[in-house]
Design an enzyme around this catalytic site. Structure first.
Site, PDB file in Angstrom:
ATOM      1  N   GLU A  68       0.141   3.688   1.627  1.00 24.18           N
ATOM      2  CA  GLU A  68       0.120   4.133   3.027  1.00 24.18           C
ATOM      3  C   GLU A  68       1.493   3.915   3.684  1.00 24.18           C
ATOM      4  OE1 GLU A  68      -2.608   5.661   4.016  1.00 24.18           O
ATOM      5  OE2 GLU A  68      -2.113   5.898   6.127  1.00 24.18           O
ATOM      6  N   TYR A 116      -1.691   0.109  10.711  1.00 21.38           N
ATOM      7  CA  TYR A 116      -1.969  -0.539   9.421  1.00 21.38           C
ATOM      8  C   TYR A 116      -0.737  -0.476   8.524  1.00 21.38           C
ATOM      9  CZ  TYR A 116      -3.733  -0.847   4.588  1.00 21.38           C
ATOM     10  OH  TYR A 116      -3.905  -1.170   3.259  1.00 21.38           O
ATOM     11  N   SER A 141       0.809  -1.223   0.000  1.00 23.36           N
ATOM     12  CA  SER A 141       0.000   0.000   0.000  1.00 23.36           C
ATOM     13  C   SER A 141       0.841   1.271   0.000  1.00 23.36           C
ATOM     14  CB  SER A 141      -0.868  -0.006   1.257  1.00 23.36           C
ATOM     15  OG  SER A 141      -1.442   1.263   1.460  1.00 23.36           O
TER      16      SER A 141
HETATM   17  P1  NAP Z   1     -11.643  -4.284   1.667  1.00 25.64           P
HETATM   18  O1  NAP Z   1     -12.767  -3.910   0.764  1.00 25.64           O
HETATM   19  O2  NAP Z   1     -11.628  -3.796   3.064  1.00 25.64           O
HETATM   20  O3  NAP Z   1     -11.580  -5.894   1.678  1.00 25.64           O
HETATM   21  C1  NAP Z   1     -10.799  -6.597   2.616  1.00 25.64           C
HETATM   22  C2  NAP Z   1     -11.084  -8.070   2.480  1.00 25.64           C
HETATM   23  O4  NAP Z   1     -10.281  -8.785   3.439  1.00 25.64           O
HETATM   24  C3  NAP Z   1     -12.545  -8.469   2.752  1.00 25.64           C
HETATM   25  O5  NAP Z   1     -12.892  -9.520   1.882  1.00 25.64           O
HETATM   26  C4  NAP Z   1     -12.477  -8.987   4.197  1.00 25.64           C
HETATM   27  O6  NAP Z   1     -13.500  -9.911   4.510  1.00 25.64           O
HETATM   28  C5  NAP Z   1     -11.130  -9.694   4.149  1.00 25.64           C
HETATM   29  N1  NAP Z   1     -10.547  -9.956   5.463  1.00 25.64           N
HETATM   30  C6  NAP Z   1     -10.354  -9.094   6.489  1.00 25.64           C
HETATM   31  N2  NAP Z   1      -9.744  -9.710   7.524  1.00 25.64           N
HETATM   32  C7  NAP Z   1      -9.558 -11.001   7.147  1.00 25.64           C
HETATM   33  C8  NAP Z   1      -8.985 -12.143   7.776  1.00 25.64           C
HETATM   34  N3  NAP Z   1      -8.511 -12.091   9.030  1.00 25.64           N
HETATM   35  N4  NAP Z   1      -8.948 -13.308   7.084  1.00 25.64           N
HETATM   36  C9  NAP Z   1      -9.464 -13.377   5.829  1.00 25.64           C
HETATM   37  N5  NAP Z   1     -10.034 -12.343   5.191  1.00 25.64           N
HETATM   38  C10 NAP Z   1     -10.076 -11.153   5.840  1.00 25.64           C
HETATM   39  O7  NAP Z   1     -10.245  -3.879   1.020  1.00 25.64           O
HETATM   40  P2  NAP Z   1      -9.896  -3.479  -0.505  1.00 25.64           P
HETATM   41  O8  NAP Z   1     -10.073  -2.021  -0.671  1.00 25.64           O
HETATM   42  O9  NAP Z   1     -10.562  -4.422  -1.430  1.00 25.64           O
HETATM   43  O10 NAP Z   1      -8.302  -3.728  -0.506  1.00 25.64           O
HETATM   44  C11 NAP Z   1      -7.750  -4.993  -0.839  1.00 25.64           C
HETATM   45  C12 NAP Z   1      -6.342  -5.093  -0.290  1.00 25.64           C
HETATM   46  O11 NAP Z   1      -5.535  -4.064  -0.837  1.00 25.64           O
HETATM   47  C13 NAP Z   1      -6.234  -4.931   1.224  1.00 25.64           C
HETATM   48  O12 NAP Z   1      -5.164  -5.738   1.659  1.00 25.64           O
HETATM   49  C14 NAP Z   1      -5.865  -3.467   1.401  1.00 25.64           C
HETATM   50  O13 NAP Z   1      -5.171  -3.287   2.624  1.00 25.64           O
HETATM   51  C15 NAP Z   1      -4.978  -3.262   0.198  1.00 25.64           C
HETATM   52  N6  NAP Z   1      -4.934  -1.911  -0.363  1.00 25.64           N
HETATM   53  C16 NAP Z   1      -6.084  -1.255  -0.674  1.00 25.64           C
HETATM   54  C17 NAP Z   1      -6.021  -0.009  -1.271  1.00 25.64           C
HETATM   55  C18 NAP Z   1      -7.265   0.731  -1.651  1.00 25.64           C
HETATM   56  O14 NAP Z   1      -7.172   1.942  -1.896  1.00 25.64           O
HETATM   57  N7  NAP Z   1      -8.404   0.080  -1.770  1.00 25.64           N
HETATM   58  C19 NAP Z   1      -4.773   0.561  -1.556  1.00 25.64           C
HETATM   59  C20 NAP Z   1      -3.622  -0.148  -1.235  1.00 25.64           C
HETATM   60  C21 NAP Z   1      -3.699  -1.398  -0.650  1.00 25.64           C
HETATM   61  P3  NAP Z   1     -14.975  -9.404   4.979  1.00 25.64           P
HETATM   62  O15 NAP Z   1     -15.711  -9.008   3.725  1.00 25.64           O
HETATM   63  O16 NAP Z   1     -15.529 -10.612   5.636  1.00 25.64           O
HETATM   64  O17 NAP Z   1     -14.763  -8.258   5.908  1.00 25.64           O
HETATM   65  O1  G4F Z   2     -10.531   6.978   2.598  1.00 28.50           O
HETATM   66  P1  G4F Z   2      -9.540   6.839   3.689  1.00 28.50           P
HETATM   67  O2  G4F Z   2      -9.995   6.188   4.944  1.00 28.50           O
HETATM   68  O3  G4F Z   2      -8.285   6.118   3.056  1.00 28.50           O
HETATM   69  P2  G4F Z   2      -6.749   5.965   3.532  1.00 28.50           P
HETATM   70  O4  G4F Z   2      -6.603   6.237   4.973  1.00 28.50           O
HETATM   71  O5  G4F Z   2      -5.930   6.774   2.596  1.00 28.50           O
HETATM   72  O6  G4F Z   2      -6.505   4.408   3.309  1.00 28.50           O
HETATM   73  C1  G4F Z   2      -6.942   3.753   2.125  1.00 28.50           C
HETATM   74  O7  G4F Z   2      -5.920   3.848   1.156  1.00 28.50           O
HETATM   75  C2  G4F Z   2      -4.695   3.165   1.497  1.00 28.50           C
HETATM   76  C3  G4F Z   2      -3.726   3.389   0.331  1.00 28.50           C
HETATM   77  O8  G4F Z   2      -2.961   4.543   0.582  1.00 28.50           O
HETATM   78  C4  G4F Z   2      -5.007   1.698   1.687  1.00 28.50           C
HETATM   79  F1  G4F Z   2      -3.856   1.002   1.941  1.00 28.50           F
HETATM   80  C5  G4F Z   2      -5.995   1.529   2.822  1.00 28.50           C
HETATM   81  O9  G4F Z   2      -6.326   0.140   2.949  1.00 28.50           O
HETATM   82  C6  G4F Z   2      -7.274   2.302   2.477  1.00 28.50           C
HETATM   83  O10 G4F Z   2      -7.884   1.694   1.382  1.00 28.50           O
HETATM   84  O11 G4F Z   2      -8.993   8.281   4.092  1.00 28.50           O
HETATM   85  C7  G4F Z   2      -8.418   9.165   3.137  1.00 28.50           C
HETATM   86  C8  G4F Z   2      -8.179  10.520   3.778  1.00 28.50           C
HETATM   87  C9  G4F Z   2      -7.423  10.431   5.107  1.00 28.50           C
HETATM   88  O12 G4F Z   2      -6.427  11.407   5.118  1.00 28.50           O
HETATM   89  C10 G4F Z   2      -8.467  10.737   6.170  1.00 28.50           C
HETATM   90  O13 G4F Z   2      -7.952  11.373   7.339  1.00 28.50           O
HETATM   91  O14 G4F Z   2      -9.450  11.091   4.093  1.00 28.50           O
HETATM   92  C11 G4F Z   2      -9.368  11.667   5.400  1.00 28.50           C
HETATM   93  N1  G4F Z   2     -10.719  11.736   5.951  1.00 28.50           N
HETATM   94  C12 G4F Z   2     -11.363  12.880   6.292  1.00 28.50           C
HETATM   95  N2  G4F Z   2     -12.562  12.615   6.818  1.00 28.50           N
HETATM   96  C13 G4F Z   2     -11.521  10.702   6.256  1.00 28.50           C
HETATM   97  C14 G4F Z   2     -12.685  11.249   6.799  1.00 28.50           C
HETATM   98  N3  G4F Z   2     -11.356   9.364   6.105  1.00 28.50           N
HETATM   99  C15 G4F Z   2     -12.393   8.556   6.491  1.00 28.50           C
HETATM  100  N4  G4F Z   2     -12.261   7.215   6.317  1.00 28.50           N
HETATM  101  N5  G4F Z   2     -13.539   9.052   7.065  1.00 28.50           N
HETATM  102  C16 G4F Z   2     -13.739  10.408   7.249  1.00 28.50           C
HETATM  103  O15 G4F Z   2     -14.778  10.827   7.753  1.00 28.50           O
END
Ligand code: NAP
Ligand code: G4F
Length: 334
Positions: A131, A153, A129
């Site tokens: 992050e 995280y 990520s």
């Molecule tokens: P998400 O929608 O939160 O999905 C997470 C998945 O992991 C869900 O299927 C959840 O199951 C499953 N899970 C959570 N804990 C688990 C455990 N202990 N054992 C098995 N499964 C588990 O996340 P996403 O946005 O699709 O992201 C996919 C991956 O990319 C994650 O690893 C995230 O950290 C990483 N990532 C995401 C972003 C982004 O912007 N989306 C960016 C960089 C990296 P449930 O449905 O049952 O909760």
């Molecule tokens: O949407 P966010 O919660 O995403 P964040 O923290 O960037 O993390 C996501 O992206 C990561 C990749 O860089 C992934 F690895 C991670 O799993 C996840 O998918 O927050 C984005 C920004 C933050 O700076 C947060 O402080 O939005 C700001 N924010 C402001 N108000 C908020 C809110 N975030 C959330 N979730 N909720 C609020 O009300």
């Protein structure tokens, strides 16, 4: 026919990746957690085939259970494993640091160990990520930018990232890290900021709510479309050599700009509805992310197809439909 396992198949990315792999002719297994309520809404369309042909096969599993991961791998003997499962919410990781580390850090290690024990280990993709860059030391961030994690995280993801590199170097596993910058879609979890905004703005437009509570509006993110990003995951595992890649659009926008875009599209002024609630501030914040995906463009031939405005509108349109239906049901039940 290739066989793939996806952990986290019920999540945003898992659902898009399963769709992509099935379209490419893979046999796809998804690992799903037992839940007391249904958690398959994002993938129902993939395994409820009208002719009763199983398309996506689901197996119970959990990253906290190493024995279970081993037996799933041995039973299915996949060619490719995509590790997308995680406690993926950064704010929540401050409340549940140990659970987050157990799943996001040790969970990956359990999987890597299970792979290492196999006679013919499959290719492995790790969901790293942006992050991990945290308090960024340079902009834009590349594969060579040092990590400076700012949340439990991010620390867990750094651990998994380096274990993936180590298993590649120590044991010759074909293991890749995709360092993905934020990616969103109509299937994004409702508590991440983009979806929280599109959902609230459309509900406000339909008269279903009147306030939206948010935290830091100044944070900047490089937001892309999840459907584009899962293509990069699959491409990484088709190369001759395993490697790590940044996947990003190269553009960065603030939460405030996302509000402008979404509320503006709906002819609303967000200043009339948004309330800042310190509950959503994080003990440490990541202020700015902006990725440089030149390597992925060059080696994988990957590029994003959806820009910031298109993404905001795509999510707003999808949530407007949901809100409209919600309003109609409410009116009908009056
Ligand atoms: P998400 O929608 O939160 O999905 C997470 C998945 O992991 C869900 O299927 C959840 O199951 C499953 N899970 C959570 N804990 C688990 C455990 N202990 N054992 C098995 N499964 C588990 O996340 P996403 O946005 O699709 O992201 C996919 C991956 O990319 C994650 O690893 C995230 O950290 C990483 N990532 C995401 C972003 C982004 O912007 N989306 C960016 C960089 C990296 P449930 O449905 O049952 O909760
Ligand atoms: O949407 P966010 O919660 O995403 P964040 O923290 O960037 O993390 C996501 O992206 C990561 C990749 O860089 C992934 F690895 C991670 O799993 C996840 O998918 O927050 C984005 C920004 C933050 O700076 C947060 O402080 O939005 C700001 N924010 C402001 N108000 C908020 C809110 N975030 C959330 N979730 N909720 C609020 O009300």
């Amino acid at each position: 026919m290739k066989r793939a396992i996806i952990t986290g198949v019920t999540g945003q990315d898992g659902s898009y990746l399963a769709e992509l792999l099935l379209k490419k002719g893979y046999e796809v297994y998804g690992i799903i957690r037992r839940s007391s309520s249904f958690n398959t809404s994002r993938i129902d369309h993939l395994y409820q085939d009208p002719h009763n042909q199983p398309k996506l096969r689901l197996i119970y599993g959990d990253l906290t259970d190493g024995g279970n991961l081993s037996s799933v791998l041995n039973d299915t003997q996949p060619d490719e494993v995509y590790n997308l499962a995680a406690q993926s919410h950064v704010r929540v990781s401050f409340d549940q640091p140990i659970y987050t580390a157990n799943t996001d850090a040790l969970g990956t290690l359990r999987l890597l160990e299970a792979l290492r024990m196999m006679k013919k280990p499959p290719r492995f993709y790790q969901a790293s990520s942006s992050e991990m860059y945290g308090k960024v030391v340079e902009t834009p961030q590349t594969e060579r930018t040092p990590f400076c994690p700012r949340s439990p995280y991010a620390c867990a993801k750094v651990y998994s990232h380096w274990q993936t590199v180590n298993y590649r170097e120590a044991y010759g596993l074909f293991a890749c890290n995709g360092i993905l910058f934020n990616h969103e879609s109509p299937r994004r979890g409702e508590t991440f900021v983009t979806r929280k905004i599109t959902r609230a703005a459309t509900r406000i437009k339909e008269g279903l709510q009147d306030k939206l509570y948010l935290g830091n509006l100044e944070a900047k993110r490089d937001w892309g479309y999840a459907g584009d990003y899962v293509e990069a995951m699959q491409l990484m595992l088709q190369q001759d050599k395993p490697d790590d890649y940044v996947i990003a659009t190269g553009q960065t926008y603030s939460v405030r700009q996302f509000l402008d875009e979404v509320f503006g599209y709906l002819d609303l002024d967000w200043h009339n509805y948004v309330v800042i609630d310190p509950k959503y501030f994080r003990p440490t914040e990541v202020d700015l992310l902006q990725g440089d995906a030149s390597k992925a463009r060059k080696v994988l031939g990957w590029k994003p197809t959806v820009d910031f405005k298109q993404l905001a509108r795509m999510m707003t349109d999808a949530d407007r439909n949901i809100a409209r239906n919600e309003r109609l049901v409410k009116e009908h039940n009056k």
